[in-house]
Design a protein around this motif. Structure first.
Motif, PDB file in Angstrom:
ATOM      1  N   GLN A  59      10.712  -8.546   0.628  1.00 45.45           N
ATOM      2  CA  GLN A  59      10.294  -7.265   1.192  1.00 45.45           C
ATOM      3  C   GLN A  59       8.981  -6.896   0.529  1.00 45.45           C
ATOM      4  OE1 GLN A  59      13.088  -4.063   1.896  1.00 45.45           O
ATOM      5  NE2 GLN A  59      11.709  -2.598   0.891  1.00 45.45           N
ATOM      6  N   ILE A  60       7.991  -6.522   1.336  1.00 47.02           N
ATOM      7  CA  ILE A  60       6.637  -6.273   0.834  1.00 47.02           C
ATOM      8  C   ILE A  60       6.242  -4.829   1.115  1.00 47.02           C
ATOM      9  CG2 ILE A  60       4.207  -6.938   0.995  1.00 47.02           C
ATOM     10  CD1 ILE A  60       5.188  -9.688   2.033  1.00 47.02           C
ATOM     11  N   GLN A  61       5.672  -4.188   0.109  1.00 47.68           N
ATOM     12  CA  GLN A  61       5.019  -2.900   0.280  1.00 47.68           C
ATOM     13  C   GLN A  61       3.639  -3.012  -0.362  1.00 47.68           C
ATOM     14  OE1 GLN A  61       7.630   0.147  -1.350  1.00 47.68           O
ATOM     15  NE2 GLN A  61       8.650   0.393   0.614  1.00 47.68           N
ATOM     16  N   ALA A  62       2.617  -2.515   0.316  1.00 44.84           N
ATOM     17  CA  ALA A  62       1.257  -2.670  -0.199  1.00 44.84           C
ATOM     18  C   ALA A  62       0.404  -1.472   0.192  1.00 44.84           C
ATOM     19  CB  ALA A  62       0.627  -3.962   0.315  1.00 44.84           C
ATOM     20  N   SER A 122       4.822   7.008  -4.200  1.00 45.30           N
ATOM     21  CA  SER A 122       5.026   6.265  -5.445  1.00 45.30           C
ATOM     22  C   SER A 122       4.189   4.993  -5.476  1.00 45.30           C
ATOM     23  CB  SER A 122       6.503   5.916  -5.631  1.00 45.30           C
ATOM     24  OG  SER A 122       6.956   5.050  -4.599  1.00 45.30           O
ATOM     25  N   LEU A 123       3.932   4.418  -4.302  1.00 43.75           N
ATOM     26  CA  LEU A 123       3.117   3.206  -4.224  1.00 43.75           C
ATOM     27  C   LEU A 123       1.683   3.494  -4.654  1.00 43.75           C
ATOM     28  CD1 LEU A 123       3.496   0.226  -3.327  1.00 43.75           C
ATOM     29  CD2 LEU A 123       2.652   0.908  -1.075  1.00 43.75           C
ATOM     30  N   ILE A 124       1.165   4.637  -4.240  1.00 40.26           N
ATOM     31  CA  ILE A 124      -0.195   5.018  -4.624  1.00 40.26           C
ATOM     32  C   ILE A 124      -0.282   5.219  -6.133  1.00 40.26           C
ATOM     33  CG2 ILE A 124      -1.954   6.819  -4.403  1.00 40.26           C
ATOM     34  CD1 ILE A 124      -1.012   7.215  -1.518  1.00 40.26           C
ATOM     35  N   VAL A 125       0.757   5.820  -6.713  1.00 36.22           N
ATOM     36  CA  VAL A 125       0.784   5.990  -8.173  1.00 36.22           C
ATOM     37  C   VAL A 125       0.817   4.627  -8.858  1.00 36.22           C
ATOM     38  CG1 VAL A 125       2.071   6.934 -10.126  1.00 36.22           C
ATOM     39  CG2 VAL A 125       1.906   8.243  -8.017  1.00 36.22           C
TER      40      VAL A 125
END
Length: 267
Positions: free
Chosen positions: A98-101, A129-132
Motif C-alpha cells: 500500500q503506497i501513500q505519497a 499526517s503525510l505532509i508532516v
C-alpha cells in the motif's frame, strides 16, 4: 544584664533578618531566572542533541526501512523523503504494497488491500499526517518559519524520566506535545491531537534505542498507540540511508493504467 543582652542580640538578629531575607529572596529569584530555560533554548538543545542544524540540513534525501508488528501481525514499512517536502510511504505485506505519497503539492495513494490498484487522490484531511512526515527535519526545527507556535508547558514525567514538555500548535491545526529528556534533550514521547473529518483523534508515539548514523541520532525503536490504550504497535528500524538517489517520479502520482477490454465471446 544577661537577659537584657540576649534580648538586645535577639532584636538585632531579627532586624538583620528583616533586612537580609528580602535580599536573599531577590538573589534566589535572580538565580532561578538565570537557570530557567526558554522554549527556544530547549528546542535549540534538542536540535543540537540530534546532531546539529548544519548536519540535519545536509540531508537531502532519506530512506528508512522498518519492521512493523502489531500482536501476531507482521509487515515491512519503507519511508523515503526528499527535500523540499516530498515523501513516499510503503506498507508491505507478503509482497503487496500500500503506497501513500506526497510530491509537495498533491497527495495520492494506491490501496491494493482494498481492491484498488490504480492511484487515487487523497483528501486534505487524509494527507495531513503525510505532509508532516514530509518534513525531513521534523516540526521543531525552524518551527517559527514553518508557522508553528511553541510553548514550554513545564516538566512532566515519562515512565519515570523527567522531561521538558513542549506544546507545539501547528500551522495545520494539529497540537503536539513533545516530551524531551532533561538530560539528553532527545524526544522520548510525542502526543498528537489531530482532527480528521471533524473528529478528534489522539495518538501517542514513544521513542527509544537512539543510534547515531553519520553524526545524527535517530530512534531505532518506536511504539505507537491510541491515547489511553495499553496496546502499542511496534516499529523496529532496520536501516537508515542518507542522501541516496531518489527520482522525483517516486513521489509523483502515476497515470492510471487504461482498462484492457476482454475479447468478445466467439472471437
Amino acid at each position: 544584664m544577661k537577659t537584657d543582652t540576649r534580648a538586645a542580640v535577639g532584636t538585632k538578629f531579627a532586624g538583620a533578618c528583616r533586612l537580609l531575607l528580602p535580599a536573599f529572596a531577590a538573589f534566589a529569584l535572580i538565580g532561578a531566572g538565570a537557570s530557567a530555560q526558554t522554549v527556544d533554548e530547549i528546542i535549540a538543545k534538542n536540535v543540537q542533541a540530534r546532531g546539529g542544524r548544519e548536519k540535519l540540513k545536509a540531508i537531502r534525501t532519506l530512506r528508512t526501512s522498518v519492521k512493523f508488528s502489531d500482536g501476531s501481525f507482521r509487515a515491512e514499512v519503507r519511508q523515503e523523503n526528499k527535500r523540499p517536502g516530498k515523501v513516499r510511504e510503503e506498507f508491505i505485506v507478503q509482497g503487496m504494497a500500500q503506497i501513500q505519497a506526497y510530491d509537495g503539492k498533491t497527495g495520492w495513494q494506491i490501496s491494493p488491500f482494498g481492491g484498488r490498484k490504480d492511484p487515487d487522490l487523497m483528501s486534505q484531511d487524509d494527507m495531513k499526517s503525510l505532509i508532516v512526515d514530509g518534513d525531513i527535519d521534523g516540526p521543531l526545527v525552524d518551527y517559527k518559519e514553518k508557522g508553528h507556535i511553541a510553548e514550554l508547558v513545564g516538566h512532566d514525567s515519562m515512565e519515570g524520566t523527567d522531561c521538558y514538555k513542549i506544546k507545539l500548535s501547528m500551522k495545520n491545526g494539529d497540537i503536539r506535545y513533545y516530551y524531551l529528556d532533561t538530560d539528553s534533550y532527545l524526544e522520548l514521547k510525542v502526543e498528537i491531537q489531530t482532527t480528521i473529518r471533524s473528529a478528534l483523534q489522539e495518538s501517542e508515539l514513544y521513542y527509544g534505542d537512539y543510534e547515531q548514523v553519520n553524526g545524527i541520532y535517530y530512534p531505532f525503536a518506536v511504539e505507537q498507540a491510541q491515547k489511553g490504550s495499553s496496546s502499542r504497535q511496534q516499529f523496529s528500524v532496520e536501516k537508515i540511508e542518507q542522501n541516496v538517489d531518489l527520482d522525483d517520479a517516486l513521489f509523483t502520482m502515476p497515470a492510471a493504467k487504461p482498462e484492457t477490454k476482454k475479447p468478445a465471446a466467439g472471437k
